[in-house]
Design a protein around this motif. Structure first.
Motif, PDB file in Angstrom:
ATOM      1  N   HIS A 146       0.818  -1.215   0.000  1.00  0.00           N
ATOM      2  CA  HIS A 146       0.000   0.000   0.000  1.00  0.00           C
ATOM      3  C   HIS A 146       0.854   1.268   0.000  1.00  0.00           C
ATOM      4  O   HIS A 146       0.344   2.344  -0.280  1.00  0.00           O
ATOM      5  N   ARG A 147       2.133   1.151   0.267  1.00  0.00           N
ATOM      6  CA  ARG A 147       3.025   2.314   0.277  1.00  0.00           C
ATOM      7  C   ARG A 147       3.596   2.631  -1.098  1.00  0.00           C
ATOM      8  O   ARG A 147       4.420   3.527  -1.235  1.00  0.00           O
ATOM      9  N   VAL A 148       3.159   1.901  -2.113  1.00  0.00           N
ATOM     10  CA  VAL A 148       3.630   2.127  -3.484  1.00  0.00           C
ATOM     11  C   VAL A 148       2.465   2.641  -4.331  1.00  0.00           C
ATOM     12  O   VAL A 148       1.419   1.994  -4.420  1.00  0.00           O
ATOM     13  N   LEU A 149       2.642   3.820  -4.909  1.00  0.00           N
ATOM     14  CA  LEU A 149       1.605   4.492  -5.680  1.00  0.00           C
ATOM     15  C   LEU A 149       2.074   4.750  -7.107  1.00  0.00           C
ATOM     16  O   LEU A 149       3.257   4.653  -7.407  1.00  0.00           O
ATOM     17  N   ASP A 164       1.668   9.688 -10.395  1.00  0.00           N
ATOM     18  CA  ASP A 164       0.821  10.856 -10.166  1.00  0.00           C
ATOM     19  C   ASP A 164       0.192  10.878  -8.778  1.00  0.00           C
ATOM     20  O   ASP A 164      -0.637  11.726  -8.468  1.00  0.00           O
ATOM     21  N   GLY A 165       0.595   9.934  -7.922  1.00  0.00           N
ATOM     22  CA  GLY A 165       0.095   9.906  -6.550  1.00  0.00           C
ATOM     23  C   GLY A 165      -1.220   9.186  -6.365  1.00  0.00           C
ATOM     24  O   GLY A 165      -1.807   9.244  -5.283  1.00  0.00           O
ATOM     25  N   THR A 166      -1.697   8.503  -7.389  1.00  0.00           N
ATOM     26  CA  THR A 166      -2.956   7.766  -7.270  1.00  0.00           C
ATOM     27  C   THR A 166      -2.688   6.277  -7.106  1.00  0.00           C
ATOM     28  O   THR A 166      -1.603   5.785  -7.376  1.00  0.00           O
ATOM     29  N   ALA A 167      -3.730   5.589  -6.687  1.00  0.00           N
ATOM     30  CA  ALA A 167      -3.699   4.131  -6.565  1.00  0.00           C
ATOM     31  C   ALA A 167      -4.392   3.528  -7.780  1.00  0.00           C
ATOM     32  O   ALA A 167      -5.214   4.180  -8.421  1.00  0.00           O
ATOM     33  N   ALA A 168      -4.059   2.297  -8.075  1.00  0.00           N
ATOM     34  CA  ALA A 168      -4.784   1.584  -9.128  1.00  0.00           C
ATOM     35  C   ALA A 168      -6.241   1.448  -8.680  1.00  0.00           C
ATOM     36  O   ALA A 168      -6.507   1.188  -7.499  1.00  0.00           O
ATOM     37  N   PRO A 169      -7.193   1.646  -9.581  1.00  0.00           N
ATOM     38  CA  PRO A 169      -8.607   1.660  -9.194  1.00  0.00           C
ATOM     39  C   PRO A 169      -9.074   0.428  -8.414  1.00  0.00           C
ATOM     40  O   PRO A 169      -9.856   0.557  -7.476  1.00  0.00           O
ATOM     41  N   ALA A 229      -7.749   0.941  -4.800  1.00  0.00           N
ATOM     42  CA  ALA A 229      -7.714   2.314  -4.280  1.00  0.00           C
ATOM     43  C   ALA A 229      -8.326   2.453  -2.889  1.00  0.00           C
ATOM     44  O   ALA A 229      -7.736   3.104  -2.016  1.00  0.00           O
ATOM     45  N   HIS A 230      -9.481   1.858  -2.671  1.00  0.00           N
ATOM     46  CA  HIS A 230     -10.160   2.017  -1.376  1.00  0.00           C
ATOM     47  C   HIS A 230      -9.326   1.405  -0.247  1.00  0.00           C
ATOM     48  O   HIS A 230      -9.082   2.044   0.771  1.00  0.00           O
ATOM     49  N   GLU A 231      -8.878   0.173  -0.448  1.00  0.00           N
ATOM     50  CA  GLU A 231      -8.087  -0.489   0.593  1.00  0.00           C
ATOM     51  C   GLU A 231      -6.741   0.206   0.797  1.00  0.00           C
ATOM     52  O   GLU A 231      -6.282   0.376   1.922  1.00  0.00           O
ATOM     53  N   GLN A 232      -6.124   0.631  -0.293  1.00  0.00           N
ATOM     54  CA  GLN A 232      -4.834   1.302  -0.190  1.00  0.00           C
ATOM     55  C   GLN A 232      -4.969   2.609   0.583  1.00  0.00           C
ATOM     56  O   GLN A 232      -4.165   2.903   1.467  1.00  0.00           O
ATOM     57  N   ALA A 233      -5.986   3.385   0.272  1.00  0.00           N
ATOM     58  CA  ALA A 233      -6.207   4.657   0.984  1.00  0.00           C
ATOM     59  C   ALA A 233      -6.459   4.412   2.465  1.00  0.00           C
ATOM     60  O   ALA A 233      -5.956   5.162   3.314  1.00  0.00           O
ATOM     61  N   ALA A 234      -7.209   3.375   2.797  1.00  0.00           N
ATOM     62  CA  ALA A 234      -7.492   3.064   4.202  1.00  0.00           C
ATOM     63  C   ALA A 234      -6.218   2.670   4.944  1.00  0.00           C
ATOM     64  O   ALA A 234      -5.984   3.106   6.078  1.00  0.00           O
ATOM     65  N   ARG A 235      -5.390   1.852   4.302  1.00  0.00           N
ATOM     66  CA  ARG A 235      -4.135   1.438   4.947  1.00  0.00           C
ATOM     67  C   ARG A 235      -3.195   2.628   5.127  1.00  0.00           C
ATOM     68  O   ARG A 235      -2.544   2.760   6.167  1.00  0.00           O
ATOM     69  N   GLY A 251      -1.238   7.565   8.810  1.00  0.00           N
ATOM     70  CA  GLY A 251      -1.154   9.020   8.837  1.00  0.00           C
ATOM     71  C   GLY A 251      -0.955   9.673   7.487  1.00  0.00           C
ATOM     72  O   GLY A 251      -0.680  10.866   7.408  1.00  0.00           O
ATOM     73  N   VAL A 252      -1.082   8.913   6.409  1.00  0.00           N
ATOM     74  CA  VAL A 252      -0.948   9.446   5.062  1.00  0.00           C
ATOM     75  C   VAL A 252      -2.335   9.667   4.493  1.00  0.00           C
ATOM     76  O   VAL A 252      -3.095   8.710   4.339  1.00  0.00           O
TER      77      VAL A 252
END
Length: 93
Positions: free
Chosen positions: A53-56, A59-64, A67-73, A78-79
């Protein structure tokens, strides 16, 4: 893919401290690879035990699809993503 390449990528991702991120390209550079896509493939196939989850994206986005799980982690570390993107000031490049 050879085991040495796999282990270099795994080592770089494992070393990303909590609360920090790298792009796929940055991981590739640190692992001595030319392909950010190869990093994504490695994480998809053999990265479930890593802090993936620390790899984006650059452009600073997550793969669709993650995305939800990555943002939560990341939020738990604190990110904070803003509108699905890591703010530019928090990106290295």
């Amino acid at each position: 893919m050879d085991e040495e390449t796999l282990e270099r990528v795994r080592a770089v991702v494992t070393a990303i401290p909590p609360g920090q991120t790298l792009s796929y390209g940055e991981v590739a550079d640190l692992a001595g690879l030319r392909s950010a896509r190869l990093v994504g493939k490695i994480l998809a196939e053999d990265g479930h035990d890593l802090p993936w989850h620390r790899v984006l994206r650059a452009d600073g986005t997550a793969a669709p699809h993650i995305a939800h799980e990555q943002a939560a982690r990341l939020r738990a570390e604190g990110v904070l993503m803003v509108d699905g993107r890591l703010p530019r000031e928090h990106r290295r490049r």
